[in-house]
Scaffold this active site. Structure first.
Site, PDB file in Angstrom:
ATOM      1  N   CYS A 124       0.818  -1.221   0.000  1.00 34.06           N
ATOM      2  CA  CYS A 124       0.000   0.000   0.000  1.00 34.06           C
ATOM      3  C   CYS A 124       0.850   1.269   0.000  1.00 34.06           C
ATOM      4  CB  CYS A 124      -0.964  -0.012   1.174  1.00 34.06           C
ATOM      5  SG  CYS A 124      -2.045  -1.428   1.050  1.00 34.06           S
ATOM      6  N   HIS A 158     -11.921  10.248  -9.381  1.00 39.02           N
ATOM      7  CA  HIS A 158     -10.771  10.298 -10.304  1.00 39.02           C
ATOM      8  C   HIS A 158      -9.686  11.244  -9.817  1.00 39.02           C
ATOM      9  CE1 HIS A 158     -13.102   7.707 -12.724  1.00 39.02           C
ATOM     10  NE2 HIS A 158     -13.823   8.610 -13.357  1.00 39.02           N
ATOM     11  N   GLU A 197     -13.000  -0.289   1.155  1.00 41.02           N
ATOM     12  CA  GLU A 197     -11.800  -0.020   0.353  1.00 41.02           C
ATOM     13  C   GLU A 197     -11.588  -1.108  -0.695  1.00 41.02           C
ATOM     14  OE1 GLU A 197      -8.512   1.568   2.315  1.00 41.02           O
ATOM     15  OE2 GLU A 197      -7.065   0.872   0.839  1.00 41.02           O
TER      16      GLU A 197
END
Ligand SMILES: Nc1nc2c(c(=O)[nH]1)N=C([C@H](O)[C@H](O)COP(=O)(O)OP(=O)(O)OP(=O)(O)O)CN2
Length: 324
Positions: A124, A158, A197
């Site tokens: 991550c 985005h 997530e």
């Protein structure tokens, strides 16, 4: 420790709403009971939903909104239950046992991020992204929730999340908390923000603080009848952890660490006969969850609840603390 049994039932029905002409829905209702066992809950729910299947709700319930339909079902269940009614994939209502009704909206956004404070080599820490799902629960109606969500969506969609003020370390805990703060003004009745997530992990912010979850699936056999026959299920286990967010990492505990700590138990559960697990007392969902809780709590003291489903329709929740 408190056990809640969970059962889901679906039905197809038509209705007219003030905002839409007569149209059809695939409704799903999940009932949560602390009183009935799973078999009784399933029977009561099937009985409550059956008269609604392939019917015109306008002829049966005055103004069949999600709220009135949930109240009708709660009454038909004939026992104190919490209900989650899904009228469309993105919306529905939650009705508490005490009668408190909240609307929920399931929405989301797609964005890139990386976690700057993880140790070197952590996946991550690399630039990556997600199609984040977000579920908002509030006393306001769906239109108000959707209107409150729109500006947040425009800020997130985005984008590279690390560039947004307050999201420099965009863990799902930080995101859930950021949305909780950001939605407080337009939604004074906000009661929950959930950020999914990935398909298996996410965070929830509510008035009591932060909770995270991590899911795993396993395949196992269980005794089916007194004659010694077995059946099998594809199980889903969801581990919830409650606690304080660490200021540096921005999380309660790494989802990956939760998975690693669970792995030795997972190996004992997956592709095994569950009645032969040492120390297991019952092989129904609640019994399997209790076995997991006994083994995992010493390693994960933040463990606050376990959901254990044996299929898409039936399961149990073991709450290890009263608050969450
Ligand atoms: N408590 C948190 N832990 C982690 C977070 C987070 O936001 N809060 N984020 C990550 C990563 O961003 C990662 O994308 C998600 O982690 P993980 O569940 O480990 O992802 P996987 O796809 O590898 O998990 P599977 O078990 O294969 O589904 C890490 N931790």
């Amino acid at each position: 420790m408190r056990t809640t049994h969970l059962a889901t039932c679906g039905f197809e029905a038509a209705r007219t709403l003030p905002t839409a002409g007569k149209h059809g829905h695939s409704f799903f209702v999940t009932a949560e009971s602390r009183v009935a066992d799973l078999a009784e809950l399933r029977e009561r729910l099937t009985y409550a939903c059956a008269p609604l299947d392939y019917r015109d709700l306008d002829t049966m319930i005055a103004s069949p909104s999600d709220a009135t339909l949930a109240a009708y079902l709660a009454d038909a269940l004939g026992q104190p239950c919490a209900l989650n009614l899904r009228s469309a994939p993105d919306r529905g209502v939650d009705l508490d046992e005490d009668g408190a009704l909240r609307h929920w909206l399931s929405t989301g956004f797609e964005a890139a991020h990386q976690l700057p404070n993880v140790e070197p080599g952590h996946q991550c820490g690399r630039l990556h992204g997600h199609g984040f799902r977000v579920r908002l629960v509030a006393s306001e109606d769906h239109a108000t929730i959707a209107a409150a969500w729109q500006p947040q969506f425009e800020r997130l969609q985005h984008r590279y999340l690390n560039d947004i003020a307050g999201l420099e370390n965009p863990t799902s805990e930080v995101l859930a908390d950021w949305l909780w703060q950001g939605l407080a003004e337009p939604l004074p009745g906000l009661s929950k923000v959930e950020v999914f997530e990935t398909h298996t992990a996410g965070s929830r912010r509510d008035a009591s603080g932060l909770t995270i979850w991590k899911e795993q699936r396993f395949e196992a056999a269980v005794p089916f009848d007194a004659a010694g026959h077995y059946t099998g299920h594809s199980y889903l286990v969801r581990l919830y952890l409650a606690g304080e967010m660490d200021k540096v990492s921005g999380w309660l505990r790494d989802f990956g660490e939760v998975k690693s700590l669970f792995k030795p138990l997972y190996k004992r559960l997956d592709h095994n006969p569950l009645d032969q697990l040492r120390g297991i007392e019952r092989t129904d969902c609640a019994g399997i969850a209790a076995w997991i809780a006994a083994k995992l709590t010493p390693l994960l003291p933040e463990l606050s609840a376990i959901d254990l489903f044996e299929n898409a329709h039936e399961g149990a929740r073991l709450s290890l603390r009263d608050a969450r």
